[in-house]
Design an enzyme around this catalytic site. Structure first.
Site, mmCIF file in Angstrom:
data_model
loop_
_atom_site.group_PDB
_atom_site.id
_atom_site.type_symbol
_atom_site.label_atom_id
_atom_site.label_comp_id
_atom_site.label_asym_id
_atom_site.label_seq_id
_atom_site.Cartn_x
_atom_site.Cartn_y
_atom_site.Cartn_z
ATOM 1 N N ARG A 128 -5.020 -7.901 12.397
ATOM 2 C CA ARG A 128 -6.482 -7.853 12.548
ATOM 3 C C ARG A 128 -6.976 -9.010 13.394
ATOM 4 N NH1 ARG A 128 -7.752 -5.432 6.882
ATOM 5 N NH2 ARG A 128 -7.170 -7.416 5.956
ATOM 6 N N GLY A 159 1.967 -20.712 0.769
ATOM 7 C CA GLY A 159 2.243 -19.336 1.215
ATOM 8 C C GLY A 159 3.105 -18.554 0.237
ATOM 9 N N GLU A 184 0.559 -14.067 -3.743
ATOM 10 C CA GLU A 184 0.071 -12.804 -3.185
ATOM 11 C C GLU A 184 -1.377 -12.982 -2.734
ATOM 12 O OE1 GLU A 184 2.066 -9.955 -2.795
ATOM 13 O OE2 GLU A 184 3.430 -11.567 -3.251
ATOM 14 N N LYS A 238 8.532 -5.880 -8.869
ATOM 15 C CA LYS A 238 9.912 -6.142 -8.439
ATOM 16 C C LYS A 238 10.910 -5.600 -9.457
ATOM 17 C CE LYS A 238 8.525 -10.282 -5.909
ATOM 18 N NZ LYS A 238 8.150 -11.694 -6.087
ATOM 19 N N ALA A 250 0.992 -6.374 15.800
ATOM 20 C CA ALA A 250 -0.392 -5.984 15.479
ATOM 21 C C ALA A 250 -0.886 -6.788 14.284
ATOM 22 C CB ALA A 250 -0.456 -4.492 15.161
ATOM 23 N N LYS A 289 6.551 -4.899 -2.153
ATOM 24 C CA LYS A 289 6.978 -4.394 -3.474
ATOM 25 C C LYS A 289 5.868 -3.640 -4.193
ATOM 26 C CE LYS A 289 5.669 -8.802 -3.589
ATOM 27 N NZ LYS A 289 5.997 -10.030 -2.939
ATOM 28 N N VAL A 293 4.685 -14.154 6.247
ATOM 29 C CA VAL A 293 6.045 -13.648 6.461
ATOM 30 C C VAL A 293 6.223 -13.186 7.908
ATOM 31 C CG1 VAL A 293 7.820 -12.063 5.626
ATOM 32 C CG2 VAL A 293 6.124 -12.945 4.019
ATOM 33 N N VAL A 296 12.223 -8.034 -3.182
ATOM 34 C CA VAL A 296 12.584 -8.670 -4.469
ATOM 35 C C VAL A 296 13.393 -9.944 -4.186
ATOM 36 C CG1 VAL A 296 13.716 -8.391 -6.709
ATOM 37 C CG2 VAL A 296 12.816 -6.376 -5.533
HETATM 38 P P1 NDP Z 1 -0.389 -12.522 4.602
HETATM 39 O O1 NDP Z 1 -1.693 -12.207 3.978
HETATM 40 O O2 NDP Z 1 -0.068 -13.927 4.918
HETATM 41 O O3 NDP Z 1 -0.211 -11.678 5.951
HETATM 42 C C1 NDP Z 1 -0.659 -10.373 6.121
HETATM 43 C C2 NDP Z 1 -1.263 -10.261 7.511
HETATM 44 O O4 NDP Z 1 -1.542 -8.883 7.782
HETATM 45 C C3 NDP Z 1 -2.579 -11.020 7.613
HETATM 46 O O5 NDP Z 1 -2.662 -11.669 8.865
HETATM 47 C C4 NDP Z 1 -3.604 -9.901 7.494
HETATM 48 O O6 NDP Z 1 -4.839 -10.169 8.080
HETATM 49 C C5 NDP Z 1 -2.892 -8.777 8.221
HETATM 50 N N1 NDP Z 1 -3.401 -7.454 7.856
HETATM 51 C C6 NDP Z 1 -3.757 -7.004 6.641
HETATM 52 N N2 NDP Z 1 -4.140 -5.715 6.702
HETATM 53 C C7 NDP Z 1 -4.040 -5.341 7.992
HETATM 54 C C8 NDP Z 1 -4.284 -4.131 8.684
HETATM 55 N N3 NDP Z 1 -4.719 -3.037 8.039
HETATM 56 N N4 NDP Z 1 -4.063 -4.095 10.010
HETATM 57 C C9 NDP Z 1 -3.613 -5.195 10.662
HETATM 58 N N5 NDP Z 1 -3.352 -6.372 10.055
HETATM 59 C C10 NDP Z 1 -3.555 -6.447 8.729
HETATM 60 O O7 NDP Z 1 0.733 -11.899 3.643
HETATM 61 P P2 NDP Z 1 2.258 -12.325 3.508
HETATM 62 O O8 NDP Z 1 2.838 -12.533 4.838
HETATM 63 O O9 NDP Z 1 2.358 -13.408 2.491
HETATM 64 O O10 NDP Z 1 2.861 -11.038 2.810
HETATM 65 C C11 NDP Z 1 3.160 -9.869 3.571
HETATM 66 C C12 NDP Z 1 3.957 -8.920 2.704
HETATM 67 O O11 NDP Z 1 5.155 -9.571 2.305
HETATM 68 C C13 NDP Z 1 3.278 -8.499 1.397
HETATM 69 O O12 NDP Z 1 3.652 -7.179 1.085
HETATM 70 C C14 NDP Z 1 3.858 -9.469 0.383
HETATM 71 O O13 NDP Z 1 3.827 -8.954 -0.940
HETATM 72 C C15 NDP Z 1 5.270 -9.553 0.881
HETATM 73 N N6 NDP Z 1 5.996 -10.752 0.509
HETATM 74 C C16 NDP Z 1 5.465 -11.991 0.690
HETATM 75 C C17 NDP Z 1 6.185 -13.112 0.396
HETATM 76 C C18 NDP Z 1 5.648 -14.477 0.567
HETATM 77 O O14 NDP Z 1 6.325 -15.440 0.174
HETATM 78 N N7 NDP Z 1 4.466 -14.662 1.135
HETATM 79 C C19 NDP Z 1 7.570 -13.003 -0.115
HETATM 80 C C20 NDP Z 1 8.042 -11.645 -0.262
HETATM 81 C C21 NDP Z 1 7.281 -10.575 0.041
HETATM 82 P P3 NDP Z 1 -6.012 -10.831 7.163
HETATM 83 O O15 NDP Z 1 -5.537 -12.206 6.831
HETATM 84 O O16 NDP Z 1 -7.197 -10.769 8.029
HETATM 85 O O17 NDP Z 1 -6.129 -9.962 5.932
HETATM 86 N N1 HSE Z 2 4.028 -13.901 -4.477
HETATM 87 C C1 HSE Z 2 5.415 -13.677 -4.540
HETATM 88 C C2 HSE Z 2 6.075 -14.758 -5.355
HETATM 89 C C3 HSE Z 2 5.992 -13.648 -3.152
HETATM 90 O O1 HSE Z 2 5.437 -15.782 -5.628
HETATM 91 O O2 HSE Z 2 7.231 -14.589 -5.752
HETATM 92 C C4 HSE Z 2 7.444 -13.262 -3.116
HETATM 93 O O3 HSE Z 2 7.600 -11.918 -3.431
#
Ligand code: NDP
Ligand code: HSE
Length: 439
Positions: free
Chosen positions: A45, A187, A190, A205, A43, A105, A14, A132
């Site tokens: 990791r 992608g 979760e 949600k 930021a 969420k 995202v 959501v």
């Molecule tokens: P990802 O795992 O793709 O991205 C998260 C990123 O944050 C990774 O690069 C991860 O690194 C990094 N990260 C994790 N912990 C830390 C930390 N403590 N400090 C710095 N960086 C950190 O997740 P998504 O983008 O898919 O999801 C992000 C959020 O959005 C979540 O809350 C998810 O539930 C929500 N969401 C996602 C959707 C989707 O379709 N993907 C839709 C709606 C909501 P590393 O990979 O090394 O762990």
């Molecule tokens: N893992 C969640 C889904 C991402 O599949 O709906 C969107 O919140």
């Protein structure tokens, strides 16, 4: 022109989408806002990985503090997920006077009270549109567009991954594990995909929707949650034969002051408005006492649809910052004094029709023994199918019931499973005949 600086924590699926939208649509965002939204720090990791989008190296950092301690950053976007580090980051951002946007969420459904109260006490904004329904503006709809209504019911397909899996099982006979892998690669899933397939993400949600609809902080323990891992191709095929589809539904219904809050695989008629919602698409059907039924539809997961919702929150917040108004809308959609506990209807007390699939011996008299037990529990049968013949072996025996009490249904199934003619666990799926809401 005024600049509003944004800091992003989490450059994953995202996060990458957010960077792309802020870059690719910068002109339209500037025209709509009358100010420049500048992504000042990111930021994560891992800042070496190629994310497929160009960003100046100097804005990347592995230190979250570089974002939340930067006095020039007004809005922190949290996109790391999880409930520990994310909670700390958001609370610290508020302490430093920053507005926050999150898609998390899991965090809001467990620590929503603390986070919303902290934002309100400090007069700061918390945007969570992406939490959501991915790209569907359902939070805005509930808090603003439907603000005049008592919500009578919410029916939602609000997990893209589970819906993608069920759709491909239904349309192509796809195998569960393979389709899940595909959803992960796209992608949608979760970090821990059991959240998607066990209904946990849907419950997170639903908790947020219930909080906004009823001005409460529901505990996740009060949401009955069951996932799709026991659904087989056989059930999908039988569902079709009876004129139904299987969907993982989030359901909230308020009747006589009691709220049903449940997440489970559900059979819905092919004519139901949620039936054509396939693949990664989500839909939320809300019945309001003033407006009647309304339905919201769009992509519920994935990089760009989710980024659309995150950036919409950034734009909303930037408008508040420009006008120095503080956040206009309370996070929970009601004043602090109006927040209240709700009474939950337990799952055992619901009454719906059921699909029952028994693994029964192919022998004369079996149906009458099973139906006899159902009868003693006051469960009446609407239709029966037995497919195939396996003399001396087990075959699926499928029964659709009329409305029955869940308590009685469970007792009946327990009793039937003790019969010597039933050889395996029984599958039962709740049916929602309506729920589409009529005007
Ligand atoms: P990802 O795992 O793709 O991205 C998260 C990123 O944050 C990774 O690069 C991860 O690194 C990094 N990260 C994790 N912990 C830390 C930390 N403590 N400090 C710095 N960086 C950190 O997740 P998504 O983008 O898919 O999801 C992000 C959020 O959005 C979540 O809350 C998810 O539930 C929500 N969401 C996602 C959707 C989707 O379709 N993907 C839709 C709606 C909501 P590393 O990979 O090394 O762990
Ligand atoms: N893992 C969640 C889904 C991402 O599949 O709906 C969107 O919140």
């Amino acid at each position: 022109m005024k600049r509003i600086n944004v800091g992003l924590v989490g450059f994953g699926t995202v996060g990458t989408g957010v960077v792309r939208v802020l870059k690719e649509n910068s002109r339209i965002i500037r025209d709509r806002l009358g100010c420049e939204v500048v992504l000042k720090r990111i930021a994560d990791r891992d800042i070496e990985r190629d994310r497929g989008v160009d960003v100046p190296g100097e804005i990347l950092t592995t230190s979250v503090d570089d974002v939340i301690d930067d006095p020039e950053i007004s809005i922190v976007v949290e996109l790391i997920g999880g409930t520990t580090a994310a909670r700390d980051i958001i609370l610290k951002a508020f302490e430093r006077g920053k507005h926050v946007v999150t898609a998390n969420k899991a965090l809001l459904s467990t620590h929503g009270r603390e986070i919303f109260q902290s934002a309100a006490e400090k007069g700061l904004g918390i945007g969570f549109e992406a939490s959501v329904g991915g790209g569907i503006p359902i939070i805005k709809a509930l808090r603003e567009g439907l603000a005049a209504n008592r919500v009578r019911s919410i029916y939602g397909i609000i997990n893209g991954t589970a819906n993608y899996i069920l759709t491909r099982m239904t349309n192509e006979g796809g195998r569960f594990e393979e389709v899940l892998k595909d959803a992960q690669a796209r992608g949608y899933a979760e970090a821990d995909p059991t959240y998607d397939v066990e209904g946990i993400d849907t419950a997170h949600k639903l908790a947020i929707l219930i909080d906004l609809a009823y001005g409460t902080y529901i505990s996740l323990d009060d949401i009955y949650t069951e996932g799709i891992t026991r659904i087989t191709g056989i059930d999908v095929a039988f569902a079709r034969e009876f004129g139904y589809k299987i969907k993982l539904l989030a359901i909230a219904k308020c009747e006589d002051g009691l709220v049903e809050a449940r997440v489970h695989p559900t059979m819905i008629p092919l004519s139901h408005p949620l039936s054509p919602v396939d693949g990664v698409f989500n839909a939320v059907h809300i019945d309001g006492d003033v407006v009647g039924p309304v339905m919201f539809y769009g992509q519920g997961a994935g990089m760009m649809p989710t980024a659309s919702a995150v950036v919409a929150d950034v734009i909303d917040m930037s408008r508040d910052i420009m006008k120095s108004t503080g956040s206009r809308i309370p996070p929970l959609n009601c004043t602090k004094d109006a927040v209240r506990d709700i009474r939950i209807k337990r799952i055992e007390d619901i009454e719906v029709p059921y699909y029952l699939r028994f693994s029964a011996m192919d022998r004369p008299g079996v149906l009458s023994r099973i139906s006899g037990v159902l009868g003693t529990h006051n469960i009446s049968i609407s239709s029966v199918i037995q497919k195939g013949r396996r003399k001396g072996g087990a075959v699926p025996l499928v029964i659709i019931t009329h409305n029955a009490s869940e308590r009685e249904l469970r007792s009946a199934v327990e009793e039937i499973e003790k019969l010597d003619v039933v050889v395996d666990r029984t599958m039962y799926i709740r049916i929602e005949e309506t729920g589409g809401g009529t005007a």
